[in-house]
Design a protein around this motif. Structure first.
Motif, PDB file in Angstrom:
ATOM      1  N   GLY A   1       0.411   4.880 -18.900  1.00 26.99           N
ATOM      2  CA  GLY A   1       1.471   5.151 -17.945  1.00 26.99           C
ATOM      3  C   GLY A   1       0.946   5.120 -16.526  1.00 26.99           C
ATOM      4  O   GLY A   1       0.170   4.247 -16.143  1.00 26.99           O
ATOM      5  N   ASN A   2       1.362   6.100 -15.730  1.00 30.96           N
ATOM      6  CA  ASN A   2       0.871   6.226 -14.356  1.00 30.96           C
ATOM      7  C   ASN A   2      -0.100   7.389 -14.215  1.00 30.96           C
ATOM      8  O   ASN A   2      -0.213   8.008 -13.155  1.00 30.96           O
ATOM      9  CB  ASN A   2       2.049   6.375 -13.387  1.00 30.96           C
ATOM     10  N   SER A   3      -0.793   7.667 -15.309  1.00 34.42           N
ATOM     11  CA  SER A   3      -1.826   8.695 -15.319  1.00 34.42           C
ATOM     12  C   SER A   3      -3.165   8.056 -14.966  1.00 34.42           C
ATOM     13  O   SER A   3      -3.577   7.085 -15.593  1.00 34.42           O
ATOM     14  CB  SER A   3      -1.905   9.355 -16.695  1.00 34.42           C
ATOM     15  N   LEU A   4      -3.828   8.604 -13.953  1.00 36.58           N
ATOM     16  CA  LEU A   4      -5.122   8.102 -13.501  1.00 36.58           C
ATOM     17  C   LEU A   4      -6.192   9.141 -13.782  1.00 36.58           C
ATOM     18  O   LEU A   4      -6.076  10.291 -13.346  1.00 36.58           O
ATOM     19  CB  LEU A   4      -5.085   7.798 -12.002  1.00 36.58           C
ATOM     20  N   SER A   5      -7.248   8.736 -14.502  1.00 36.11           N
ATOM     21  CA  SER A   5      -8.360   9.640 -14.803  1.00 36.11           C
ATOM     22  C   SER A   5      -9.603   9.195 -14.050  1.00 36.11           C
ATOM     23  O   SER A   5      -9.929   8.006 -14.023  1.00 36.11           O
ATOM     24  CB  SER A   5      -8.643   9.665 -16.304  1.00 36.11           C
ATOM     25  N   ILE A   6     -10.297  10.159 -13.471  1.00 37.79           N
ATOM     26  CA  ILE A   6     -11.510   9.901 -12.697  1.00 37.79           C
ATOM     27  C   ILE A   6     -12.622  10.772 -13.250  1.00 37.79           C
ATOM     28  O   ILE A   6     -12.482  11.996 -13.330  1.00 37.79           O
ATOM     29  CB  ILE A   6     -11.284  10.205 -11.211  1.00 37.79           C
ATOM     30  N   PHE A   7     -13.718  10.135 -13.644  1.00 39.96           N
ATOM     31  CA  PHE A   7     -14.880  10.849 -14.160  1.00 39.96           C
ATOM     32  C   PHE A   7     -15.868  11.070 -13.027  1.00 39.96           C
ATOM     33  O   PHE A   7     -16.299  10.117 -12.384  1.00 39.96           O
ATOM     34  CB  PHE A   7     -15.523  10.061 -15.293  1.00 39.96           C
TER      35      PHE A   7
ATOM     36  N   LYS B   1     -17.085  16.043 -15.393  1.00 42.90           N
ATOM     37  CA  LYS B   1     -15.668  16.350 -15.537  1.00 42.90           C
ATOM     38  C   LYS B   1     -14.814  15.099 -15.402  1.00 42.90           C
ATOM     39  O   LYS B   1     -15.133  14.186 -14.640  1.00 42.90           O
ATOM     40  CB  LYS B   1     -15.223  17.362 -14.472  1.00 42.90           C
ATOM     41  N   ILE B   2     -13.705  15.089 -16.152  1.00 44.22           N
ATOM     42  CA  ILE B   2     -12.668  14.085 -15.985  1.00 44.22           C
ATOM     43  C   ILE B   2     -11.465  14.762 -15.331  1.00 44.22           C
ATOM     44  O   ILE B   2     -10.930  15.748 -15.855  1.00 44.22           O
ATOM     45  CB  ILE B   2     -12.257  13.449 -17.325  1.00 44.22           C
ATOM     46  N   PHE B   3     -11.058  14.241 -14.180  1.00 49.40           N
ATOM     47  CA  PHE B   3      -9.885  14.755 -13.463  1.00 49.40           C
ATOM     48  C   PHE B   3      -8.716  13.813 -13.729  1.00 49.40           C
ATOM     49  O   PHE B   3      -8.831  12.597 -13.528  1.00 49.40           O
ATOM     50  CB  PHE B   3     -10.166  14.825 -11.966  1.00 49.40           C
ATOM     51  N   VAL B   4      -7.580  14.358 -14.149  1.00 47.86           N
ATOM     52  CA  VAL B   4      -6.420  13.552 -14.515  1.00 47.86           C
ATOM     53  C   VAL B   4      -5.313  13.786 -13.492  1.00 47.86           C
ATOM     54  O   VAL B   4      -4.920  14.936 -13.232  1.00 47.86           O
ATOM     55  CB  VAL B   4      -5.918  13.898 -15.926  1.00 47.86           C
ATOM     56  N   TYR B   5      -4.794  12.677 -12.928  1.00 45.26           N
ATOM     57  CA  TYR B   5      -3.746  12.741 -11.913  1.00 45.26           C
ATOM     58  C   TYR B   5      -2.519  11.968 -12.379  1.00 45.26           C
ATOM     59  O   TYR B   5      -2.628  10.912 -13.013  1.00 45.26           O
ATOM     60  CB  TYR B   5      -4.223  12.110 -10.605  1.00 45.26           C
ATOM     61  N   ASP B   6      -1.331  12.484 -12.043  1.00 48.63           N
ATOM     62  CA  ASP B   6      -0.102  11.708 -12.116  1.00 48.63           C
ATOM     63  C   ASP B   6       0.098  11.051 -10.761  1.00 48.63           C
ATOM     64  O   ASP B   6       0.072  11.727  -9.715  1.00 48.63           O
ATOM     65  CB  ASP B   6       1.095  12.599 -12.450  1.00 48.63           C
ATOM     66  N   VAL B   7       0.298   9.726 -10.762  1.00 52.03           N
ATOM     67  CA  VAL B   7       0.420   8.966  -9.522  1.00 52.03           C
ATOM     68  C   VAL B   7       1.879   8.583  -9.295  1.00 52.03           C
ATOM     69  O   VAL B   7       2.556   8.119 -10.208  1.00 52.03           O
ATOM     70  CB  VAL B   7      -0.462   7.704  -9.578  1.00 52.03           C
ATOM     71  N   SER B   8       2.358   8.782  -8.067  1.00 54.65           N
ATOM     72  CA  SER B   8       3.695   8.364  -7.658  1.00 54.65           C
ATOM     73  C   SER B   8       3.562   7.488  -6.419  1.00 54.65           C
ATOM     74  O   SER B   8       2.459   7.106  -6.033  1.00 54.65           O
ATOM     75  CB  SER B   8       4.574   9.585  -7.367  1.00 54.65           C
ATOM     76  N   ASP B   9       4.688   7.203  -5.765  1.00 53.11           N
ATOM     77  CA  ASP B   9       4.640   6.370  -4.555  1.00 53.11           C
ATOM     78  C   ASP B   9       4.020   7.091  -3.366  1.00 53.11           C
ATOM     79  O   ASP B   9       3.610   6.448  -2.396  1.00 53.11           O
ATOM     80  CB  ASP B   9       6.055   5.930  -4.162  1.00 53.11           C
ATOM     81  N   THR B  10       3.970   8.424  -3.441  1.00 54.69           N
ATOM     82  CA  THR B  10       3.595   9.171  -2.248  1.00 54.69           C
ATOM     83  C   THR B  10       2.323   9.991  -2.375  1.00 54.69           C
ATOM     84  O   THR B  10       1.678  10.278  -1.369  1.00 54.69           O
ATOM     85  CB  THR B  10       4.737  10.119  -1.838  1.00 54.69           C
ATOM     86  N   LYS B  11       1.939  10.391  -3.604  1.00 58.65           N
ATOM     87  CA  LYS B  11       0.778  11.276  -3.720  1.00 58.65           C
ATOM     88  C   LYS B  11       0.281  11.330  -5.159  1.00 58.65           C
ATOM     89  O   LYS B  11       1.000  10.984  -6.094  1.00 58.65           O
ATOM     90  CB  LYS B  11       1.129  12.689  -3.252  1.00 58.65           C
ATOM     91  N   PRO B  12      -0.960  11.813  -5.346  1.00 60.29           N
ATOM     92  CA  PRO B  12      -1.446  12.105  -6.691  1.00 60.29           C
ATOM     93  C   PRO B  12      -1.261  13.591  -6.994  1.00 60.29           C
ATOM     94  O   PRO B  12      -1.412  14.436  -6.098  1.00 60.29           O
ATOM     95  CB  PRO B  12      -2.935  11.754  -6.597  1.00 60.29           C
TER      96      PRO B  12
ATOM     97  N   PHE C   1       0.824  -1.193   0.000  1.00 57.59           N
ATOM     98  CA  PHE C   1       0.000   0.000   0.000  1.00 57.59           C
ATOM     99  C   PHE C   1       0.866   1.253   0.000  1.00 57.59           C
ATOM    100  O   PHE C   1       1.859   1.328   0.735  1.00 57.59           O
ATOM    101  CB  PHE C   1      -0.906  -0.012   1.228  1.00 57.59           C
ATOM    102  N   CYS C   2       0.496   2.241  -0.823  1.00 50.72           N
ATOM    103  CA  CYS C   2       1.224   3.510  -0.883  1.00 50.72           C
ATOM    104  C   CYS C   2       0.466   4.623  -0.166  1.00 50.72           C
ATOM    105  O   CYS C   2       0.980   5.227   0.772  1.00 50.72           O
ATOM    106  CB  CYS C   2       1.473   3.910  -2.341  1.00 50.72           C
ATOM    107  N   PHE C   3      -0.767   4.905  -0.593  1.00 51.69           N
ATOM    108  CA  PHE C   3      -1.562   5.973   0.015  1.00 51.69           C
ATOM    109  C   PHE C   3      -2.989   5.875  -0.513  1.00 51.69           C
ATOM    110  O   PHE C   3      -3.283   5.122  -1.442  1.00 51.69           O
ATOM    111  CB  PHE C   3      -0.974   7.355  -0.304  1.00 51.69           C
ATOM    112  N   SER C   4      -3.876   6.671   0.072  1.00 51.67           N
ATOM    113  CA  SER C   4      -5.243   6.783  -0.416  1.00 51.67           C
ATOM    114  C   SER C   4      -5.590   8.260  -0.530  1.00 51.67           C
ATOM    115  O   SER C   4      -4.948   9.117   0.090  1.00 51.67           O
ATOM    116  CB  SER C   4      -6.229   6.069   0.512  1.00 51.67           C
ATOM    117  N   PHE C   5      -6.620   8.565  -1.332  1.00 53.80           N
ATOM    118  CA  PHE C   5      -6.997   9.968  -1.502  1.00 53.80           C
ATOM    119  C   PHE C   5      -8.418  10.056  -2.030  1.00 53.80           C
ATOM    120  O   PHE C   5      -9.004   9.075  -2.484  1.00 53.80           O
ATOM    121  CB  PHE C   5      -6.030  10.683  -2.466  1.00 53.80           C
TER     122      PHE C   5
END
Length: 353
Positions: free
Chosen positions: A105-111, A117-128, A80-84
């Motif tokens: 890639g490590n791009s996460l999109s949430i509708f 709206k579609i929100f696009v996040y770059d995900v890493s080990d620590t945060k979006p 587990f890394c994190f939740s948001f």
């Protein structure tokens, strides 16, 4: 009197709990039995969806006020890394979130269907990291699966009074490019007893290629989008008399349930198949013995040649396929979420060209 009542209840329950005979498609010879490697989960959540990024697994928590919506796990470290993401109307919160499929890639999109709206996040080990927001205009509701074709085109699916339809949509122009509605013939055959749920299906796609699996019809269909992103449908695998009225049109759950939540890779289709009355998917008191989700997975190539039928040691309802690592990730929906279940499919379809 209480003993008479108890006997009557037992008789009533036993009469209404006749298990249906399981129907299996005879295009497979033997089942491939898979045993899960368990990835322990210490976080308390109720999963509703699971998707894979390049390096991360994202588990969507069911809509629970005061709890995070998205839990991020490292695929390499299997931890587990994190939740948001909470439910709400403030910045960084969601009203009705749904993960967009086929992220790159490590791009996460949430509708968020409440905001269009579609929100696009770059995900890493620590945060979006929020990198983009896209507004969708004149989208049809209620929206089911939503999935990328490429960075500007998406597919989405609707159900309800407006019908079961697929849409191709350009995010840059906010314009619906094409729609597709399958005609099973059930509406004509069933007349006033027609229920749109009998025609419902689930969708997945890999680029321009897509597959739908029908819930109450023993059939799936494949197709693709042409250069103008118009739908082109192939015949699909016809495994029964398509278009015949259900055996019990007055009771949806007493009819046979077939395909649900397909997944796919560039070479293979993974189609969860039940072949039992839909009652088994329902909780008490509809199902007196308790619900179960003992789906098989029928595997075909994109030319619809049967490859294998997978039998699992756990119930499952949704899965995601890791083409790079040759694994399936899922969870058991009838148990507490103590583990992510990881299945190796290294040898499945290796001779597929």
């Amino acid at each position: 009197m209480k003993y008479v009542l108890a006997i009557a209840l037992c008789v009533c329950f036993s009469c209404s709990d006749n298990s249906s005979v399981r129907k299996m498609n005879d295009v497979f010879s033997d089942d491939v039995k898979l045993v899960a490697e368990k990835m322990p989960v210490k976080e308390v959540l109720n999963p509703g969806n699971i998707v894979k990024l390049k390096d991360y697994l994202i588990v969507q928590n069911e809509y629970i006020s005061g709890e995070d919506c998205f839990y991020v796990y490292s695929l390499d470290k299997m931890k587990f890394c994190f939740s948001f993401g909470r439910l709400g109307q403030a910045d960084g919160e969601f009203i009705a979130p749904r993960i967009v499929q086929n992220n790159t890639g490590n791009s996460l999109s949430i509708f968020d269907s409440a905001r269009d709206k579609i929100f696009v996040y770059d995900v890493s080990d620590t945060k979006p990291q929020l990198v983009n927001e896209r507004k969708m205009i004149d989208i049809q509701y209620p929206t089911q699966e939503i999935s990328y074709v490429n960075d500007s085109i998406i597919l989405f699916q609707t159900i309800g009074p407006i019908g079961n339809k697929l849409y191709s949509y350009n995010l840059n122009t906010n314009f619906i490019l094409d729609t597709l509605e399958f005609d099973s013939g059930l509406k004509d055959v069933m007349d006033s007893k027609y229920n749109p749920n009998f025609d419902f299906y689930n969708l997945t796609n890999v680029g321009r290629k897509f597959v739908v699996g029908f819930n109450y019809i023993n059939e799936f269909k494949v197709g693709e989008l042409d250069d103008d992103y118009k739908f082109q449908v192939h015949e699909g695998a016809k495994l029964t008399n398509y278009g015949l009225a259900p055996t019990n049109p007055d009771k949806l759950y007493k009819n046979y349930f077939y395909y649900m939540f397909p997944s796919a890779t560039s070479e293979l289709l993974f189609l969860p198949y039940l072949g039992q009355e839909a009652t088994v998917l329902q909780p008490f008191p509809i199902n007196l013995k308790g619900r179960h989700f003992d789906f098989y997975i029928e595997v075909y190539d994109w030319s619809l040649n049967p490859v294998a039928r997978l039998k699992f040691d756990n119930d499952l309802i949704k899965l995601c396929v890791d083409e790079e690592r040759h694994k399936i990730y899922t969870w058991n929906p009838v148990e507490d979420f103590d583990n992510i279940l990881v299945y190796s499919i290294e040898n499945i379809g290796r001779d597929v060209k």
